[in-house]
Scaffold this motif. Structure first.
Motif, PDB file in Angstrom:
ATOM      1  N   GLU A  53      -1.331   4.387  -1.110  1.00 11.39           N
ATOM      2  CA  GLU A  53      -2.668   4.267  -0.534  1.00 11.39           C
ATOM      3  C   GLU A  53      -2.597   4.547   0.959  1.00 11.39           C
ATOM      4  OE1 GLU A  53      -3.971   0.683  -3.611  1.00 11.39           O
ATOM      5  OE2 GLU A  53      -3.782   0.258  -1.474  1.00 11.39           O
TER       6      GLU A  53
ATOM      7  N   ARG B   4       0.832  -1.211   0.000  1.00 16.48           N
ATOM      8  CA  ARG B   4       0.000   0.000   0.000  1.00 16.48           C
ATOM      9  C   ARG B   4       0.863   1.256   0.000  1.00 16.48           C
ATOM     10  NH1 ARG B   4      -5.036  -0.387   3.910  1.00 16.48           N
ATOM     11  NH2 ARG B   4      -5.715   1.238   2.500  1.00 16.48           N
TER      12      ARG B   4
ATOM     13  N   VAL C 163      -0.814  10.810  -0.329  1.00 15.30           N
ATOM     14  CA  VAL C 163      -1.428  10.167  -1.483  1.00 15.30           C
ATOM     15  C   VAL C 163      -1.467  11.137  -2.656  1.00 15.30           C
ATOM     16  CG1 VAL C 163      -3.529   9.072  -2.335  1.00 15.30           C
ATOM     17  CG2 VAL C 163      -2.750   8.629  -0.010  1.00 15.30           C
TER      18      VAL C 163
END
Length: 79
Positions: A23, A18, A34
């Motif tokens: 993310e 991630r 992000v």
């Protein structure tokens, strides 16, 4: 190296896939960003962003003391 950092107990809740995908995660809700800000000046104090940039950065080094030679490193001279 990187593996030791990733395996550190403090980072055990980080999902590194991630992170790679940028993310958000509960363990680091705002890091990495992000969507980074387009106005990068917002990352610096206005004390510095209010200053005008010199027109010629080469003038900054005029009269400066040259760095001593460091064994094992070579000096690259710019154009």
């Amino acid at each position: 190296g990187a593996i030791e950092v990733k395996e550190h107990p403090w980072l055990r809740d980080v999902d590194w896939t991630r992170v790679y995908r940028r993310e958000p995660q509960p363990c680091f809700p705002n890091f990495p960003p992000v969507r980074p800000k387009q106005n990068i000046a917002a990352n610096f104090s206005s004390e510095f962003t209010k200053q005008k940039a010199p027109e010629d950065l080469h003038q900054l080094s005029e009269g400066a003391t040259p760095h001593p030679h460091v064994e094992g490193f070579s000096q690259v001279t710019g154009p």
